[in-house]
Structure formats: structure tokens, C-alpha cells
Design an enzyme around this catalytic site. Sequence first.
Site, PDB file in Angstrom:
ATOM      1  N   GLN A  91      -6.296  -5.062  10.645  1.00 48.01           N
ATOM      2  CA  GLN A  91      -5.207  -5.982  10.307  1.00 48.01           C
ATOM      3  C   GLN A  91      -5.460  -7.384  10.847  1.00 48.01           C
ATOM      4  O   GLN A  91      -5.050  -8.371  10.239  1.00 48.01           O
ATOM      5  CB  GLN A  91      -3.898  -5.410  10.883  1.00 48.01           C
ATOM      6  CG  GLN A  91      -2.638  -5.991  10.296  1.00 48.01           C
ATOM      7  CD  GLN A  91      -2.245  -5.348   8.983  1.00 48.01           C
ATOM      8  OE1 GLN A  91      -2.289  -4.140   8.848  1.00 48.01           O
ATOM      9  NE2 GLN A  91      -1.867  -6.152   8.001  1.00 48.01           N
ATOM     10  N   LYS A 103      -7.685  -9.062   8.251  1.00 48.80           N
ATOM     11  CA  LYS A 103      -6.953  -9.166   6.983  1.00 48.80           C
ATOM     12  C   LYS A 103      -5.939 -10.300   7.058  1.00 48.80           C
ATOM     13  O   LYS A 103      -5.856 -11.146   6.174  1.00 48.80           O
ATOM     14  CB  LYS A 103      -6.235  -7.837   6.719  1.00 48.80           C
ATOM     15  CG  LYS A 103      -5.428  -7.833   5.447  1.00 48.80           C
ATOM     16  CD  LYS A 103      -4.547  -6.605   5.323  1.00 48.80           C
ATOM     17  CE  LYS A 103      -5.355  -5.344   5.514  1.00 48.80           C
ATOM     18  NZ  LYS A 103      -4.624  -4.159   5.034  1.00 48.80           N
ATOM     19  N   LYS A 134      -0.177  -2.754  14.417  1.00 45.24           N
ATOM     20  CA  LYS A 134       0.104  -1.591  13.557  1.00 45.24           C
ATOM     21  C   LYS A 134       0.873  -0.576  14.388  1.00 45.24           C
ATOM     22  O   LYS A 134       0.751  -0.560  15.622  1.00 45.24           O
ATOM     23  CB  LYS A 134      -1.210  -0.974  13.077  1.00 45.24           C
ATOM     24  CG  LYS A 134      -1.067  -0.060  11.881  1.00 45.24           C
ATOM     25  CD  LYS A 134      -1.015  -0.799  10.564  1.00 45.24           C
ATOM     26  CE  LYS A 134      -0.707   0.117   9.409  1.00 45.24           C
ATOM     27  NZ  LYS A 134      -0.770  -0.575   8.120  1.00 45.24           N
ATOM     28  N   GLY A 172       6.278  -1.786   6.205  1.00 42.31           N
ATOM     29  CA  GLY A 172       6.047  -0.395   5.798  1.00 42.31           C
ATOM     30  C   GLY A 172       4.569  -0.072   5.671  1.00 42.31           C
ATOM     31  O   GLY A 172       3.711  -0.946   5.759  1.00 42.31           O
ATOM     32  N   ASP A 173       4.275   1.188   5.516  1.00 46.14           N
ATOM     33  CA  ASP A 173       2.918   1.676   5.212  1.00 46.14           C
ATOM     34  C   ASP A 173       3.136   3.075   4.657  1.00 46.14           C
ATOM     35  O   ASP A 173       4.252   3.386   4.192  1.00 46.14           O
ATOM     36  CB  ASP A 173       2.039   1.657   6.476  1.00 46.14           C
ATOM     37  CG  ASP A 173       0.568   1.955   6.185  1.00 46.14           C
ATOM     38  OD1 ASP A 173      -0.119   1.089   5.636  1.00 46.14           O
ATOM     39  OD2 ASP A 173       0.091   3.072   6.492  1.00 46.14           O
ATOM     40  N   THR A 183       1.266  -5.545  -2.907  1.00 51.17           N
ATOM     41  CA  THR A 183      -0.077  -5.054  -2.571  1.00 51.17           C
ATOM     42  C   THR A 183      -0.828  -4.671  -3.853  1.00 51.17           C
ATOM     43  O   THR A 183      -1.989  -5.055  -4.049  1.00 51.17           O
ATOM     44  CB  THR A 183       0.000  -3.867  -1.597  1.00 51.17           C
ATOM     45  OG1 THR A 183       0.844  -4.240  -0.508  1.00 51.17           O
ATOM     46  CG2 THR A 183      -1.367  -3.508  -1.068  1.00 51.17           C
ATOM     47  N   ASN A 221       3.240   3.429  -3.249  1.00 44.43           N
ATOM     48  CA  ASN A 221       3.595   2.028  -3.491  1.00 44.43           C
ATOM     49  C   ASN A 221       2.419   1.215  -4.035  1.00 44.43           C
ATOM     50  O   ASN A 221       2.553   0.511  -5.038  1.00 44.43           O
ATOM     51  CB  ASN A 221       4.128   1.421  -2.181  1.00 44.43           C
ATOM     52  CG  ASN A 221       4.366  -0.059  -2.296  1.00 44.43           C
ATOM     53  OD1 ASN A 221       3.519  -0.863  -1.936  1.00 44.43           O
ATOM     54  ND2 ASN A 221       5.503  -0.442  -2.845  1.00 44.43           N
ATOM     55  N   SER A 277       4.621 -10.245   2.961  1.00 43.82           N
ATOM     56  CA  SER A 277       5.483 -10.022   4.129  1.00 43.82           C
ATOM     57  C   SER A 277       5.631 -11.327   4.910  1.00 43.82           C
ATOM     58  O   SER A 277       6.726 -11.648   5.399  1.00 43.82           O
ATOM     59  CB  SER A 277       4.866  -8.975   5.053  1.00 43.82           C
ATOM     60  OG  SER A 277       5.201  -7.683   4.619  1.00 43.82           O
TER      61      SER A 277
HETATM   62  P1  NDP Z   1       2.636   5.634   0.072  1.00 42.54           P
HETATM   63  O1  NDP Z   1       3.118   6.545   1.132  1.00 42.54           O
HETATM   64  O2  NDP Z   1       3.603   4.936  -0.799  1.00 42.54           O
HETATM   65  O3  NDP Z   1       1.595   6.410  -0.880  1.00 42.54           O
HETATM   66  C1  NDP Z   1       0.443   7.002  -0.384  1.00 42.54           C
HETATM   67  C2  NDP Z   1      -0.195   7.799  -1.499  1.00 42.54           C
HETATM   68  O4  NDP Z   1      -1.427   8.349  -1.039  1.00 42.54           O
HETATM   69  C3  NDP Z   1       0.658   8.982  -1.938  1.00 42.54           C
HETATM   70  O5  NDP Z   1       0.402   9.231  -3.300  1.00 42.54           O
HETATM   71  C4  NDP Z   1       0.138  10.112  -1.055  1.00 42.54           C
HETATM   72  O6  NDP Z   1       0.328  11.386  -1.629  1.00 42.54           O
HETATM   73  C5  NDP Z   1      -1.332   9.778  -1.007  1.00 42.54           C
HETATM   74  N1  NDP Z   1      -1.908  10.246   0.268  1.00 42.54           N
HETATM   75  C6  NDP Z   1      -1.473   9.968   1.518  1.00 42.54           C
HETATM   76  N2  NDP Z   1      -2.217  10.603   2.435  1.00 42.54           N
HETATM   77  C7  NDP Z   1      -3.125  11.306   1.744  1.00 42.54           C
HETATM   78  C8  NDP Z   1      -4.174  12.147   2.116  1.00 42.54           C
HETATM   79  N3  NDP Z   1      -4.427  12.418   3.403  1.00 42.54           N
HETATM   80  N4  NDP Z   1      -4.932  12.693   1.129  1.00 42.54           N
HETATM   81  C9  NDP Z   1      -4.681  12.400  -0.187  1.00 42.54           C
HETATM   82  N5  NDP Z   1      -3.685  11.614  -0.597  1.00 42.54           N
HETATM   83  C10 NDP Z   1      -2.930  11.066   0.349  1.00 42.54           C
HETATM   84  O7  NDP Z   1       1.676   4.581   0.821  1.00 42.54           O
HETATM   85  P2  NDP Z   1       1.179   3.164   0.320  1.00 42.54           P
HETATM   86  O8  NDP Z   1       0.955   3.187  -1.154  1.00 42.54           O
HETATM   87  O9  NDP Z   1       2.050   2.138   0.924  1.00 42.54           O
HETATM   88  O10 NDP Z   1      -0.231   3.065   1.083  1.00 42.54           O
HETATM   89  C11 NDP Z   1      -1.452   3.542   0.507  1.00 42.54           C
HETATM   90  C12 NDP Z   1      -2.619   2.915   1.245  1.00 42.54           C
HETATM   91  O11 NDP Z   1      -2.545   1.479   1.120  1.00 42.54           O
HETATM   92  C13 NDP Z   1      -2.693   3.185   2.747  1.00 42.54           C
HETATM   93  O12 NDP Z   1      -4.044   3.219   3.142  1.00 42.54           O
HETATM   94  C14 NDP Z   1      -2.027   1.937   3.330  1.00 42.54           C
HETATM   95  O13 NDP Z   1      -2.452   1.714   4.670  1.00 42.54           O
HETATM   96  C15 NDP Z   1      -2.567   0.882   2.395  1.00 42.54           C
HETATM   97  N6  NDP Z   1      -1.812  -0.361   2.355  1.00 42.54           N
HETATM   98  C16 NDP Z   1      -0.481  -0.374   2.019  1.00 42.54           C
HETATM   99  C17 NDP Z   1       0.189  -1.576   1.943  1.00 42.54           C
HETATM  100  C18 NDP Z   1       1.593  -1.657   1.481  1.00 42.54           C
HETATM  101  O14 NDP Z   1       2.085  -2.780   1.313  1.00 42.54           O
HETATM  102  N7  NDP Z   1       2.275  -0.558   1.242  1.00 42.54           N
HETATM  103  C19 NDP Z   1      -0.459  -2.855   2.294  1.00 42.54           C
HETATM  104  C20 NDP Z   1      -1.880  -2.729   2.548  1.00 42.54           C
HETATM  105  C21 NDP Z   1      -2.498  -1.516   2.597  1.00 42.54           C
HETATM  106  P3  NDP Z   1       1.740  12.164  -1.436  1.00 42.54           P
HETATM  107  O15 NDP Z   1       2.657  11.594  -2.473  1.00 42.54           O
HETATM  108  O16 NDP Z   1       1.379  13.581  -1.671  1.00 42.54           O
HETATM  109  O17 NDP Z   1       2.179  11.880  -0.038  1.00 42.54           O
END
Ligand code: NDP
Length: 444
Positions: free
Chosen positions: A111, A114, A126, A165-166, A209, A240, A376
Amino acid sequence: MGYIDEVLERVKTKNAAEPEFLQAVEEVLETIRPAIEANEEKYKKEALLERITEPERVVRFRVPWVDDKGQVQVNVGYRVQFNSAIGPYKGGLRFHPSVNLGIIKFLGFEQIFKNSLTGLPIGGGKGGSDFDPKGKSDREVMAFCQSFMTELCRHIGPDTDVPAGDIGVGGREIGYMFGQYKRIRNAYEGVLTGKGLTFGGSLARTEATGYGLLYITEELMKCHGESMEGKTVVVSGAGNVAIYAIQKAHQMGAKVVTCSDSTGWIYDSEGIDVELLREVKEVKRARLTEYAAARKSAEYHEGRGVWQIKCDIALPCATQNELHLEDAKQLVANGCKAVCEGANMPTTLDATKYLQENGVYFICGKASNAGGVATSALEMSQNSERLSWTFEEVDSKLKDIMVNIYHNIDDAAKRYGKEGDYVTGSNIAGFEKVAEAMTAQGIV
Ligand code: NDP
């Protein structure tokens, strides 16, 4: 032994039980080698790398809460305040059973660079918990969030540390945490981002994102004489980042044919129906089997598999280390031209190397998913001036930021004779600004 190798050895010895953190540090230090070697004596004397790899502060705390059966549950909470050289700590909170200190440190370390790349005044941090929101009632999620914030609120503030969030932390969780912060501190201030639109949230933050990922991908393709129009795209994840990446890719004329969650994946030959996906994931919080059941053109498969589908562009948007060497080989064999990371560190180091060596344009998450944290920071600006900008205003700033990031990382790579190596470019461009600020602020 050179300075970088000495520091790497030291980091490995001191953090032996934290593989994700070591992976992130190794990737960054290896790629900034040319920038360090150009100033080795100065950085070594200032112990700059020792300082940048050691968090300024780590908070670990107990989070007790009561479930719907009246049983007390206990989770662990973390906040890693990694580096405040260029601004207040900023970075998300992750609620997932896999969360441990090493994962939060890896995310906090990434982070720093980034946030620097966004060009905005935000430091790196984080946090999160091993709490699993899946299958919990709203009341249970609220009870957990309130307990989590009861401790966290001692350590954060609008000019100190502003979480977002994350994974596992969306609008619902941010809302509960904001309410508890306000109640305890008696202060209505922009201490969290990703808030609801009725209480200080920014338009376009939800989409940021995913949209940002597509803006930088589009710029990358444009600079290589291609457009997004007519491209086949594979996406992993269904959260997301994935949802809004799919939506923007379709708006740009591309076709996204996959998405996935932690139990399985979808191949949809007609292109993913984003509204249906949102209904299944955002509203019902259900499994992807429900998507497949509602759509004729969709096939559901158990396990992992999106990278075997032929595509022009791959966008990993789920979680860390989800794209392995064998996946990279499959993508190359299928003629994939670009991989841009929506998630944080989804591609393993050997897979990244293979993609780069085989002519695939590769943009790492700290550049390509920076649109979330950048927006953000725009939410923080709006909170400070107590105004709200329109969707178009925020979206156009986001687009400018992503296009700038592309050119900054491209220029940094060229300056060190590594044209087209966007990982090196991202790490060097992110590092230079933080290093300069740390030097100017003395030994702190
Ligand atoms: P969400 O919780 O909204 O979605 C995560 C997705 O990934 C879900 O579909 C989840 O499946 C799947 N997932 C999570 N863990 C695993 C795993 N161990 N194996 C396989 N699938 C998995 O999170 P985000 O979309 O917010 O975040 C996704 C990624 O993007 C993360 O790496 C996060 O750090 C990164 N990120 C997010 C940002 C944001 O603004 N939200 C900003 C920058 C980076 P299920 O539905 O089954 O849980």
C-alpha cells in the site's frame, strides 16, 4: 553482500513465519535494485530500506462479540500503520478467516508504494480480522464491527489513519464501524472511506477499483496500438473489484466471459450479465451456482479454472496468489496479450516472470488497482471541504489518475533501461517519492 541482499536476509530472518510479507518485500526490493544502487551509500547510512520494511506501528487486539445463540466469540483484530512519510496512513480492512499478521503486513507494505503512485498525499497502512462475515446475520456483523471499532478508534483519525474496505468489508460493514466511531468519539469526521452516500461517501467509490483497472488497461492497450473494442477478457473474482471491472470492460466494447468465487467459476459464452451477477453477489450474497441457474449461456465449474479460457486480456480480481505458473503458461499458449491485476498480488512471482519473459504486458496491482485508494483519497478531500462532487467529476479525476499512473510507471521503467517492465516501473516510481520524503523528515 550488497546492501539490498543484506536487508533481504535481515527481513527474512526477522519475519520467517510471514511468507506473503516476504514475497512482497522480495518483489519490491529486487525490482528497485537499480534505483538503490544509484544511491547505495546514502541509503545504507540512513538505513532507509531497514526503515521502509519495518512498520511504524502494529496494533493487534482482541475482538469479543456475542453471536445469535448468545455465545461469546473472540476474533483477532489488526492495524498495521506502515509508513506515514507522504500522508496519513491509508488502506483497507480485510475480514476473512485467512487473515493473519503476515498478510496484513504484506498488504500494508504494498500500500505504501501504491498510494505514492496515485500522486495523492496518503501513507500506507492495512488492517482487518480473521472474522468471517459469510453466513452471519446482520446483527452478528454489526456486533462484530462495533466491537472491532471500539478498540480501533483509539488508533485512527481523519489526519492520522483512514481505513477503507477490502475483502469482506463493504458498505454494510463500513456503515456499522462509522456509526460506532461517531458514537464513541462524538465526532462526525471522515475517518473511514467507502461510506454510504447519505453520510459522506463519494460517488464512484464503489466502482473505482474496477473502473480504474480498466482505465489503465485501456491506456496500456492504446499505447501498444490496440483498443479494448472486441477483446475477449477473463476475470477472476465476483466481488467489488471484479463486478465493476466487468461492467467497465463491457462499456468499452470488450466481452468478459468468466468470473469466479471461492468455490467455483463461471464461463458465459454470451458475456457475463453484470446485473444478474450483482443481484446474486451484492444483494443475495449467494453462490455462483445461482448465476448459472438463471442464465442459459452460463456453465458452472467447481474449483479454479478461469485462466484456461482463451482470451486477449486477463484480469485477476479475487485474492493473492491465485494465478500460478501453470496458469501463466496456459495464458501465453492461448495468445493472451495483457495481464493487469485487480487484486493485490494475485500473480505468483514465477508466473509474473514467465508472463513478462513471454511478451505479455503485465501491470502489477499496486499500479493497476490504485483507483480504489485514489478515490478514497478523493472522498477524504470531499469530507474535508464538506462538499460532494458529482459522479462525472470523480470518475474523470479517477481516469486522469490512472492514465498518469500508466505514464509514470512507463517512464520510470524507461529511465532505468527496463522499457515495458511495469513492475519495476511501479516499484521505482512509488519508492522514489517515499524515499525522498523519508530522507527530508530525518531519522523518524
Ligand atoms: P470482495 O470481498 O468484494 O470479493 C472478493 C472475491 O474474491 C469474491 O468473489 C471471493 O469469493 C473471492 N475470493 C476471496 N478469497 C478467495 C480465495 N481465497 N480463493 C478464491 N476466491 C477468493 O473483495 P474485493 O473485490 O474488494 O477485493 C478483491 C481483491 O482486490 C483483493 O485482493 C483486494 O485486496 C483487492 N483490492 C480491493 C480494492 C477495493 O477497493 N475493494 C482496492 C484495491 C485492491 P466469495 O464470494 O466466495 O467470498
